[in-house]
Write a protein that holds these residues in place. Structure first.
Motif, mmCIF file in Angstrom:
data_model
loop_
_atom_site.group_PDB
_atom_site.id
_atom_site.type_symbol
_atom_site.label_atom_id
_atom_site.label_comp_id
_atom_site.label_asym_id
_atom_site.label_seq_id
_atom_site.Cartn_x
_atom_site.Cartn_y
_atom_site.Cartn_z
ATOM 1 N N PRO A 127 0.816 -1.221 0.000
ATOM 2 C CA PRO A 127 0.000 0.000 0.000
ATOM 3 C C PRO A 127 0.846 1.265 0.000
ATOM 4 N N GLU A 128 2.032 1.188 0.609
ATOM 5 C CA GLU A 128 2.866 2.394 0.720
ATOM 6 C C GLU A 128 3.709 2.625 -0.522
ATOM 7 N N ARG A 129 4.000 1.548 -1.247
ATOM 8 C CA ARG A 129 4.953 1.681 -2.353
ATOM 9 C C ARG A 129 4.271 1.353 -3.682
ATOM 10 N N GLU A 140 -5.428 8.529 -4.783
ATOM 11 C CA GLU A 140 -5.568 9.307 -3.546
ATOM 12 C C GLU A 140 -6.811 8.858 -2.768
ATOM 13 N N THR A 141 -7.917 8.663 -3.519
ATOM 14 C CA THR A 141 -9.177 8.297 -2.867
ATOM 15 C C THR A 141 -9.061 6.924 -2.206
ATOM 16 N N ALA A 142 -8.456 5.966 -2.941
ATOM 17 C CA ALA A 142 -8.353 4.617 -2.397
ATOM 18 C C ALA A 142 -7.462 4.597 -1.159
ATOM 19 N N PHE A 174 -3.936 -6.783 -0.094
ATOM 20 C CA PHE A 174 -3.720 -5.659 -0.991
ATOM 21 C C PHE A 174 -3.395 -6.198 -2.381
ATOM 22 N N ALA A 175 -4.424 -6.366 -3.185
ATOM 23 C CA ALA A 175 -4.241 -6.863 -4.557
ATOM 24 C C ALA A 175 -5.543 -6.656 -5.303
ATOM 25 N N MET A 176 -5.472 -6.736 -6.623
ATOM 26 C CA MET A 176 -6.678 -6.443 -7.381
ATOM 27 C C MET A 176 -6.849 -7.358 -8.591
ATOM 28 N N ALA A 177 -8.078 -7.838 -8.727
ATOM 29 C CA ALA A 177 -8.460 -8.492 -9.983
ATOM 30 C C ALA A 177 -9.153 -7.439 -10.843
ATOM 31 N N VAL A 178 -9.319 -7.745 -12.121
ATOM 32 C CA VAL A 178 -9.978 -6.784 -13.018
ATOM 33 C C VAL A 178 -11.086 -7.509 -13.781
ATOM 34 N N LEU A 187 -3.379 0.237 -11.153
ATOM 35 C CA LEU A 187 -2.683 1.375 -10.529
ATOM 36 C C LEU A 187 -3.624 2.231 -9.671
ATOM 37 N N SER A 188 -4.942 2.083 -9.933
ATOM 38 C CA SER A 188 -5.877 2.880 -9.117
ATOM 39 C C SER A 188 -5.905 2.412 -7.656
ATOM 40 N N LEU A 189 -5.234 1.285 -7.374
ATOM 41 C CA LEU A 189 -5.079 0.867 -5.969
ATOM 42 C C LEU A 189 -4.337 1.936 -5.167
ATOM 43 N N TRP A 190 -3.525 2.720 -5.880
ATOM 44 C CA TRP A 190 -2.725 3.746 -5.191
ATOM 45 C C TRP A 190 -3.325 5.152 -5.402
#
Lengths: 829, 92
Positions: free
Chosen positions: A59-61, A136-138, A151-155, A131-134
């Motif tokens: 989440p930080e990087r 500002e809103t998320a 912390f991971a995402m499927a599409v 990339l929307s995982l990072w």
């Protein structure tokens, strides 16, 4: 990950329902698909593909932008071929992060979604989604929840539904107002406009049996086009005028949608927040998640003591937009504070100017302009302090106070010329225009050029009406006090009444043309086009133009700068004409004759000539101040119209420069931000998230009832409205029985008949044409001097104001018995 | 003592007179405003005439004080608005 099938899983694959493999949203969609619900066809790029491409992501990087691997490209190609039958077909690319759409965190709007994606350009959208995982809103959402989810995402890659209508459905009222009712919100086109807060949706409440409990049709000016081919196009387009005020779903469709949402809730065992769309006649579920926001938004933490400023709160129920707040706060004296878009005043400052020793309850009631049931104890020290303060004020600004005592009602026309000069002056920016028109910063300017001071002058009314009541009790104890409201009503000089007469004239002209009369009264007619087709020399067009010259600066919610004025959009006026035609518009009572009779009765009750003279003078002054207050509002809204036109000019310049993209977005910026945009110090990408979040916040705040006070030790809550009797304050006495018509927007077809009882959330001039035909008026907010009260007295229609929750408790069609004199309304059946 | 009384009475009278003078610019009925101002002026003249000579200075002082206070208030408000020291607080 060598097996191509593992790079994209079809929704029907059982693996897809595993949220650890495909993320929360995709797993839910797969489950809905398995349950036989109509979910658009889709594939999911699983979480493992994300971890392969971004192995060190935390989440930080944020890692460098990954490039799609050849295996992923091949899989995406297969997905596109499977989903798109036609080269013109487009896809939706949607996030499905671990924990998304879960019971504890929805991540609603936090991650990216891309609509109308070209199949051959899908890789970019998939990577952007990751990339929307990072974003500002998320990040902010994650920090606020600290849910500890992975912390991971499927599409999700889904066939794009051509949403002609879409919206959201909550199986339980998320604001907590109606726990038993489902709430359905709908708009034209894609639901993104609704979720972004750009469109005020139609709102339906459905009871547990699936019956419509409430239907609020909104003006839906914009929509996200359903047939968008190029996502770089302007997403928003205007809704055809005919459709703007029409319900975007039928009652039957509303029932079907709610029933589908309730079915999902039943299967999931939890209340749901479902997104849906209709393509042709086909209903689709786009998303469903457990309802995470069931409690009302907590009031903000506020220091200091504040009470809602009733004169602005009673004119419209929504909060001010950020631009209106930002500009007004620069010209309003610092006696108050804007809290969540509403203006609150400092009660302690106000209490210093009152001679009574008041507890917080009484002080709040006084500032909310409610009649008190008990006498107030005078306090010698407070009288002394008040005298000193008023004395100092008098020595510093008493001359202006004296000058406002006799402003000629017809002299306020000079303010109109001043507004015109300000609009035409290209050197004046919106802020300077507002300062020049609202603040009297030059003592040698005629008062007739300062409509706001004229408005302030009318507070003398409160003192004079008390004096008059006291004198009448002494001089003529047998006189019926309920006739006072008739005696002090303003008469023909009142511009609100002239406006009603203007609408009546328009209705009469329309009635004289049979075709036009029929066309205007039809339910589905496009009012604006009907009138445009008449040509400029038709008597109705000429009468309309004359009306606009006089009243075109007014509008619904006119104190907000975002509110369009009638001369910009005459639909509201035409809707009022239509309501007048349907109501047959004739006043119910001859208030002039009644007033003369009441005057005769009063004169007979007063024994001496000097008493008659004194009382007549007092009544004359009160009438003058009532008229002055109402008329000054007509003029100072001209200042708002002038500033709005300056802002719209600025907005157009910014749109031309590509720094703003959408109509009315400027009202969700603050004034310095527009200057920075104009100077090129900010770009669209900088302001877009701010606009979006402010629009959403504005929508949320609009649904909530604002707290009446902050940090006041109030113990007495307004009487709880239980049973069949609701109480309120009398603004015009009288008794009536009739059928309730709950109307939330006067510009939507009012469906009122003569003799119905109008139930409204608030009133402003746009409501006025409904008054003459009403048997009684019941308003949720308001006071004796509010627009509803003033105009109701002109027409002698019984009027109750400040009837809490009346628009929720009373439903159209119910039989009501109103006793405005005693301050109650009974729901008979 | 009389001087103090004259001073206290002259304060509102001064406000009344200044208001009458400023009403001349308010319109639209200038003739009415002029008649009104003349009457106020006459009333003030009567007040001055009835005041002992040695106390009249207090009328002048009162008038000056009121004039200065009005001008200062107007100037301060104008300065506060133009310099941006006016803004009302807000909480979003």
């Amino acid at each position: 990950m060598q097996d191509p099938g593992a790079w994209a899983i079809h929704l029907s694959d059982p693996l897809c329902t595993d949220a650890t493999v495909t993320g929360g949203k995709a797993a839910t969609l797969a489950w809905l698909h398995a349950e036989g619900l109509p979910v658009p066809d889709a594939f999911v790029v699983p979480v493992a593909v994300f971890t392969t491409h971004c192995p060190d992501a935390t989440p930080e990087r944020r890692p460098p932008r990954p490039t799609a691997s050849p295996e992923l490209r091949a899989a995406l190609k297969k997905v596109c071929t499977a989903l798109c039958d036609d080269p013109e077909d487009r896809l939706a690319v949607r996030s499905s992060a671990i924990g998304e759409d879960g019971e504890t965190a929805s991540f609603a709007g936090a991650h990216a979604t891309y609509y109308y994606v070209d199949p051959w350009n899908i890789e970019k959208s998939v990577v952007d989604c990751w990339l929307s995982l990072w974003s500002e809103t998320a990040q902010a959402y994650r920090r606020s929840r600290s849910s500890g989810t992975g912390f991971a995402m499927a599409v999700i890659i889904q066939r794009m539904v051509q949403s002609e209508r879409s919206g959201v459905c909550f199986t339980r009222d998320p604001t907590g107002g109606y726990p038993d009712c489902a709430v359905l919100e709908s708009c034209w086109g894609l639901g993104a406009a609704l979720v972004d807060g750009r469109v005020t949706p139609d709102r339906f409440l459905l009871d547990p049996e699936g019956r419509i409990a409430e239907r609020r049709i909104a003006r839906k000016r914009l929509k996200v086009a359903e047939g968008l081919r190029d996502p770089s196009d302007h997403r928003l387009e205007p809704v055809p005028l005919r459709l703007q005020s029409e319900a975007s779903v039928t009652d039957i469709e509303a029932g079907q949608i709610v029933s589908m949402a309730r079915r999902i809730a039943g299967l999931a065992g939890a209340d749901q927040d479902m997104e849906w769309a209709i393509d042709g006649d086909e209903l689709f579920v786009l998303q469903s998640r457990p309802l995470t926001t069931t409690a009302p938004v907590a009031p903000p933490a506020v220091d200091g003591r504040w009470v809602l400023f009733k004169p602005t709160a009673e004119n419209f129920s929504e909060p001010f937009t950020p631009m209106t707040v930002d500009l007004l706060r620069r010209v309003l004296p610092p006696f108050g504070r804007f809290i969540h878009g509403r203006y609150y005043v400092n009660p302690d400052l106000m209490a210093m100017l009152l001679p009574w020793s008041l507890d917080d309850d009484t002080l709040t009631e006084l500032l909310m302009m409610r009649p008190l049931s008990h006498d107030l104890p005078l306090d010698g020290r407070r009288i002394l302090r008040m005298s000193v303060l008023l004395g100092i004020g008098y020595l510093c600004a008493g001359a202006t106070w004296h000058r406002t005592a006799r402003i000629a009602l017809d002299s306020l026309g000079a303010f109109e010329e001043r507004c015109q000069r300000v609009v035409e002056d290209p050197d004046l920016d919106p802020l300077r225009a507002l300062v020049r028109l609202i603040v009297n910063d030059r003592p040698f300017r005629p008062l007739s050029e300062n409509a706001v001071l004229a408005n302030l002058a009318s507070v003398r009314y409160f003192v004079l009406i008390e004096v008059l009541t006291g004198l009448l009790r002494r001089f003529a104890p047998g006189f019926d006090e309920t006739k006072l409201s008739l005696l002090v009503s303003g008469g023909d000089a009142m511009l609100s009444q002239q406006m009603v007469e203007g609408i009546r004239t328009l209705a009469e002209v329309a009635r004289s043309d049979e075709d036009l009369n029929r066309a205007l009264q039809a339910d589905t007619v496009d009012l604006q086009n009907t009138v445009l087709k008449l040509g400029e020399y038709h008597p109705f067009a000429i009468a309309l133009e004359r009306f606009m010259q006089r009243f075109g600066h007014r509008g619904v919610r006119e104190l907000d700068l975002m509110a369009p004025r009638w001369r910009e959009d005459n639909t509201s006026v035409l809707a009022m004409v239509r309501n007048f035609l349907r109501l047959d518009g004739s006043p119910r009572t001859d208030s002039y004759g009644l007033r003369l009779a009441a005057e005769d009765e009063l004169h007979q009750a007063l024994p001496s000539r000097w008493q008659r003279r004194l009382i007549d003078t007092l009544i004359g002054r009160i009438r003058y101040y009532v008229t002055l207050r109402e008329n000054s509002r007509h003029y100072h809204t001209m200042a708002f119209a002038a500033v709005r036109s300056k802002l719209k000019q600025l907005e157009q310049n910014l749109i031309n420069a590509g720094r703003l993209h959408c109509d009315d977005d400027i009202f969700f910026l603050e004034y310095p931000e527009t200057l920075e945009l104009a100077a090129g110090q900010l770009e669209w990408l900088d302001v877009e998230p701010r606009i979006r979040s402010r629009r959403i916040q504005h929508q949320e705040l609009s649904r909530l009832r604002p707290p009446e006070s902050f940090n006041m030790l109030t113990h007495v809550v307004r009487p709880v409205q239980e049973g069949n009797i609701l109480s309120g304050d009398c603004a015009c006495p009288g008794v009536a029985t009739g059928t309730a018509r709950v109307i939330h927007d006067p510009t939507i077809a009012a469906e009122m008949s003569n003799g119905d009882i109008l139930v409204a959330p608030y009133t402003d001039p746009a409501w006025t044409p409904l008054f003459p035909g009403a048997a009684a008026i019941i308003v949720e907010v308001g006071s004796y001097l509010s627009h509803a009260g003033t105009v109701a007295r002109e027409y002698q229609v019984p009027c109750l104001v400040d009837v809490q929750d009346c628009t929720r408790r009373i439903r159209s069609g119910q039989r009501l018995k109103v006793n405005a004199t005693e301050g109650w309304v009974e729901i008979v059946s | 003592m009389i001087g103090a009384l004259v001073f206290v009475l002259a304060l509102p009278l001064s406000v009344y007179l200044i208001a009458g003078a400023l009403s001349l610019i308010d319109g639209p009925n200038r003739v009415h405003a002029l008649v009104d101002f003349t009457l106020r002026l006459g009333f003030c003249a009567l007040f001055v005439a009835l005041t002992p000579v040695e106390s009249r200075i207090w009328i002048g002082i009162a008038f000056l004080i009121v004039l200065v206070l009005h001008a200062a208030t107007a100037a301060a408000a104008r300065y506060a608005i133009r310099s941006g020291r006016w803004p009302t607080d807000r909480i979003d």
